[in-house]
Design an enzyme around this catalytic site. Structure first.
Site, PDB file in Angstrom:
ATOM      1  N   ARG A 272       0.813  -1.218   0.000  1.00 30.94           N
ATOM      2  CA  ARG A 272       0.000   0.000   0.000  1.00 30.94           C
ATOM      3  C   ARG A 272       0.843   1.263   0.000  1.00 30.94           C
ATOM      4  O   ARG A 272       0.380   2.321  -0.429  1.00 30.94           O
ATOM      5  CB  ARG A 272      -0.983  -0.037   1.183  1.00 30.94           C
ATOM      6  CG  ARG A 272      -2.135  -1.015   0.954  1.00 30.94           C
ATOM      7  CD  ARG A 272      -2.901  -1.334   2.213  1.00 30.94           C
ATOM      8  NE  ARG A 272      -2.106  -2.096   3.163  1.00 30.94           N
ATOM      9  CZ  ARG A 272      -1.928  -3.424   3.096  1.00 30.94           C
ATOM     10  NH1 ARG A 272      -2.496  -4.095   2.118  1.00 30.94           N
ATOM     11  NH2 ARG A 272      -1.197  -4.055   3.977  1.00 30.94           N
TER      12      ARG A 272
ATOM     13  N   GLU B 100       4.739  -8.435  13.607  1.00 28.30           N
ATOM     14  CA  GLU B 100       3.970  -8.815  14.785  1.00 28.30           C
ATOM     15  C   GLU B 100       3.325 -10.179  14.609  1.00 28.30           C
ATOM     16  O   GLU B 100       2.865 -10.794  15.554  1.00 28.30           O
ATOM     17  CB  GLU B 100       2.914  -7.756  15.119  1.00 28.30           C
ATOM     18  CG  GLU B 100       1.923  -7.489  14.017  1.00 28.30           C
ATOM     19  CD  GLU B 100       2.376  -6.396  13.065  1.00 28.30           C
ATOM     20  OE1 GLU B 100       1.502  -5.795  12.443  1.00 28.30           O
ATOM     21  OE2 GLU B 100       3.592  -6.146  12.938  1.00 28.30           O
TER      22      GLU B 100
END
Length: 201
Positions: free
Chosen positions: A89, A126
């Site tokens: 993105r 993460e």
């Protein structure tokens, strides 16, 4: 925006409750604009992760334009020579900024996607691991590079990218994200490098 954001990773759960008052480094108006176009997608890309989807922002022409103009205004259109966008993105944001300011755009890609000699950096996410690459000749020495991405989480992706820019000969002129998940402390990880987040949650 919901009052609680939950991210599960590596067998742990992180919960952060925040106020309904939106904030960001370009002021509450821009922060509210970004917040109004974010959708929470649970269990993506894996169970327990709440994904922040910014596609509605990209799809809204006037809002997208205002966000891009806000980034350029914050940094100053003469403060950078190139925009580097982080896959995927970040490519959308970088291309729009580059077009609006008349500078070039450089993609920072996942491993194996670039055809020529690259610098690479691996890092922990993460919810997994990844490797990013940039062409070794992407920047000339001293080239001022504005780095952009959609979301700052733990800071691993950003840290790897900023290091890659410098290894390729560029000078980091700034780093901007549309959204910062403050409870994951990515900004602290990147210190003393400055972070510009349009929306912090």
């Amino acid at each position: 925006m919901p009052d609680a954001v939950v991210v599960k990773g590596n067998g742990t759960t992180v919960t952060e409750t925040h106020s309904t008052v939106v904030r960001g480094d370009s002021g509450p108006q821009v922060a509210q604009l970004v917040a109004s176009r974010v959708l929470d997608v649970p269990d993506f890309p894996k169970p327990g992760v709440v994904f922040k989807d910014l596609m509605p922002l990209f799809a809204d022409g006037p809002v997208f334009r205002e966000v891009i103009d806000g980034i350029i205004e914050y940094h100053g259109r003469d403060s950078f020579d190139t925009v580097a966008g982080i896959e995927a993105r970040g490519f959308v944001i970088a291309a729009a900024i580059a077009y609006a300011t008349g500078v070039g755009v450089v993609p920072v890609r996942k491993a194996g996607k670039l055809p020529r000699a690259t610098h690479s950096a691996s890092y922990a996410l993460e919810y997994g691991e990844a490797t990013l690459e940039v062409h070794q000749d992407a920047f000339t020495a001293g080239h001022r590079v504005l780095v952009v991405d959609d979301v700052l989480a733990t800071g691993g992706t950003a840290e790897a990218t900023l290091d890659l820019v410098e290894r390729a000969g560029g000078t980091v002129a700034g780093f901007t994200v549309l959204m910062e998940l403050a409870f994951l402390k990515g900004r602290e990880r990147l210190a003393p490098r400055p972070v510009h987040a349009l929306l912090t949650v």
